[in-house]
Every structure is written in C-alpha cells, then in structure tokens.
Design a protein around this motif. Structure first.
Motif, mmCIF file in Angstrom:
data_model
loop_
_atom_site.group_PDB
_atom_site.id
_atom_site.type_symbol
_atom_site.label_atom_id
_atom_site.label_comp_id
_atom_site.label_asym_id
_atom_site.label_seq_id
_atom_site.Cartn_x
_atom_site.Cartn_y
_atom_site.Cartn_z
ATOM 1 N N SER A 1 65.257 40.346 48.891
ATOM 2 C CA SER A 1 64.740 41.648 49.266
ATOM 3 C C SER A 1 65.209 42.663 48.047
ATOM 4 O O SER A 1 66.310 43.300 48.163
ATOM 5 C CB SER A 1 65.567 42.177 50.430
ATOM 6 O OG SER A 1 65.260 41.280 51.421
ATOM 7 N N ALA A 2 64.794 42.438 46.864
ATOM 8 C CA ALA A 2 64.965 43.274 45.727
ATOM 9 C C ALA A 2 63.558 43.680 45.081
ATOM 10 O O ALA A 2 62.610 43.061 45.141
ATOM 11 C CB ALA A 2 65.848 42.609 44.874
ATOM 12 N N THR B 1 61.209 37.749 44.047
ATOM 13 C CA THR B 1 61.463 38.784 44.992
ATOM 14 C C THR B 1 60.357 38.978 45.962
ATOM 15 O O THR B 1 59.087 38.582 45.635
ATOM 16 C CB THR B 1 62.030 40.272 44.054
ATOM 17 O OG1 THR B 1 60.673 40.730 43.589
ATOM 18 C CG2 THR B 1 62.555 39.835 43.220
ATOM 19 N N ARG C 1 68.101 45.480 53.172
ATOM 20 C CA ARG C 1 68.045 44.261 52.808
ATOM 21 C C ARG C 1 67.883 43.041 53.937
ATOM 22 O O ARG C 1 68.719 43.322 54.861
ATOM 23 C CB ARG C 1 69.191 44.034 51.866
ATOM 24 C CG ARG C 1 69.065 44.474 50.475
ATOM 25 C CD ARG C 1 70.322 44.378 49.514
ATOM 26 N NE ARG C 1 70.028 44.802 48.342
ATOM 27 C CZ ARG C 1 69.672 44.159 47.243
ATOM 28 N NH1 ARG C 1 69.832 42.814 47.235
ATOM 29 N NH2 ARG C 1 69.444 44.710 46.034
ATOM 30 N N ASP D 1 69.061 38.890 53.905
ATOM 31 C CA ASP D 1 69.445 38.141 53.062
ATOM 32 C C ASP D 1 68.347 37.109 52.721
ATOM 33 O O ASP D 1 67.247 36.904 53.355
ATOM 34 C CB ASP D 1 70.434 37.035 53.932
ATOM 35 C CG ASP D 1 71.680 37.911 54.377
ATOM 36 O OD1 ASP D 1 71.993 38.831 53.598
ATOM 37 O OD2 ASP D 1 72.184 37.391 55.421
ATOM 38 N N LYS D 2 68.745 36.278 51.476
ATOM 39 C CA LYS D 2 67.461 35.329 51.041
ATOM 40 C C LYS D 2 66.915 34.435 52.188
ATOM 41 O O LYS D 2 65.939 34.171 51.979
ATOM 42 C CB LYS D 2 68.066 34.706 49.713
ATOM 43 C CG LYS D 2 67.233 33.825 49.038
ATOM 44 C CD LYS D 2 67.790 33.277 47.672
ATOM 45 C CE LYS D 2 67.017 32.139 47.082
ATOM 46 N NZ LYS D 2 67.627 31.278 46.367
#
Ligand code: URA
Length: 247
Positions: free
Chosen positions: A73-74, A82, A101, A103-104
């Motif tokens: 989340s970038a 992303t 955000r 997490d991945k």
C-alpha cells in the motif's frame, strides 16, 4: 490550472501526449484554438473542447480497490509491486495514493484518491473512523478475549488500544482455528495482528471489509477497482468537518 494538467487529469493521457493534442490544434478554449500547454484555464468558467467534445473535468478521483495480498500500500517502491502499479496506465498521471495502509499480506478494501484533505480527515486519529476486518486466527478466540478487546487491549509495547469489538464467528475444532470479525477505531502499525497477539494467538489471514461508511464491493475481484458511487462519496463526506464539505 495549467491546460496540460487539466487535460491529463481528465484522461487525455500523459502531459507529453496532451502536448501532441495541442500541437495538432485539437483543443479549443472558449472557441479559440489553444496550443500552449502552460495556458491557464478555469475548469468552472472556461469551455474546453478536445476534438469538438467537451471535457468533463473532475478535480479529484476516488477509487475503491480490492487489494490483493503481495502488493504494497504505497505509491512507489524500487523492488516491490505497489497498489499504484495495479492501476491502468492513464491513472498513473493522477497522483493517486492509498488512504492508510494495509500490510503486504492483508487484502480487501483500500480507498485510493488524490484528495489529500479527505484522506487527512479519514486518517486523523481524532476522528475514530471504524474499520472492520475479517480474520482467521490460529487457536481459539474466547469470550475472555472479547472482553479484553472491549476494555482496551495492551499491546506488547505497552500501548493501550481504544476499546474494540471482537465478534466470534466460528471455531474449527479439527484445525484449531477461529474466524472472527474485529472492529477498530485506530490504525496503528499491524494493529489487528498485534491485538490478537496480545491474546496469545496469531492472525493467519486478514481482510478489511469496511472503512467508515465504505464497504468492500465483493463484485471486485482481487486487484480490481472502481470509482466510488455518488452515494459512497456523499457518505464519506459526512465524515468531514462542515467547513470543508464539498460536492
Ligand atoms: N491491522 C493489521 O495488523 N494489518 C493490517 O493490514 C491492517 C490492520
């Protein structure tokens, strides 16, 4: 605003591509051909046509994404994919960013916008916007855990969470796993995982279902996104202070 920015934001491609349109004399402003990218225009007052068609300009974009696992989340990262990389190319010019955000390895509801003010207010710790998560947990979540959640759990670093809600959905005895729904009003780093850890158990799967009035559209496949509906946007704006409500 500069004409090239307005056209780019309105879906006519990158600034470079917009320049080509201007050079080819396809753009008029109030009936006059305009070829300068830097010409100043007012989207409310000026009539802007491209190839004879009026430009419908939206100042801000609001997208709901069903974030898949495995992406950050970038807005950019040198090594990893992303959520912005999942957007269609023409949206890359729009300066969109994720509101908060995940997490991945978390999936589910993610709002993307270029409206900094709305994002700021939704993320403000003072506003306590509810977020609901579905979690799979290794181990049995109990009524004692539920009570601890509602009283304000203390995390491993000593931080006391605001009261939160733990709903026990199912317990699979064979696998020794629990399905739960967790509602929190904060957005601390790894918060849900750390809250479950504070109960001595571990989250093995996490999906965000809601943020404030927004609910994940289950029609969206993982990685898909769509613009918010007018109703969703109006409901979100209800969270803004009176002084800055728009639309
Ligand atoms: N809490 C977490 O632990 N992870 C997320 O991605 C969101 C909330």
């Amino acid at each position: 605003m500069r004409l090239d920015k307005l056209l780019s934001n309105s879906g006519f491609g990158s600034r470079k591509e917009v320049k080509v349109l201007l050079k080819r004399k396809l753009v008029t402003v109030n009936g006059k051909t305009e070829t300068k990218a830097e010409a100043k225009v007012d989207s409310e007052k000026d009539t802007i046509l491209v190839g004879g068609e009026p430009v419908s300009y939206q100042e801000y974009l609001y997208l709901m994404m069903n974030k898949p696992q495995g992406v950050l989340s970038a807005t950019e990262d040198n090594h990893q994919k992303t959520v912005i990389d999942l957007l269609a190319f023409e949206l890359h010019q729009q300066e969109l960013f994720p509101v908060g955000r995940l997490d991945k390895d978390t999936e589910g509801l993610l709002l993307l916008t270029n409206d900094g003010q709305l994002a700021h207010f939704l993320l403000s710790p003072k506003r306590h916007v509810d977020k609901v998560y579905f979690a799979k947990v290794a181990g049995r979540m109990t009524e004692d855990d539920q009570k601890a959640f509602s009283e304000g759990l203390i995390l491993e670093d000593g931080y006391r969470c605001l009261p939160a809600k733990l709903e026990l959905l199912t317990y699979d005895e064979e696998q020794d796993t629990s399905d739960v729904e967790i509602t929190i009003k904060e957005g601390k780093f790894h918060q849900v995982k750390r809250m479950v850890l504070a109960c001595g158990k571990e989250v093995t799967f996490l999906k965000r279902l809601t943020m404030g009035p927004l609910r994940l559209d289950e029609q969206l496949a993982k990685g898909e996104y769509r613009p918010l509906t007018d109703e969703e946007l109006a409901a979100l704006r209800e969270h803004l202070p009176e002084s800055i409500k728009k639309g």
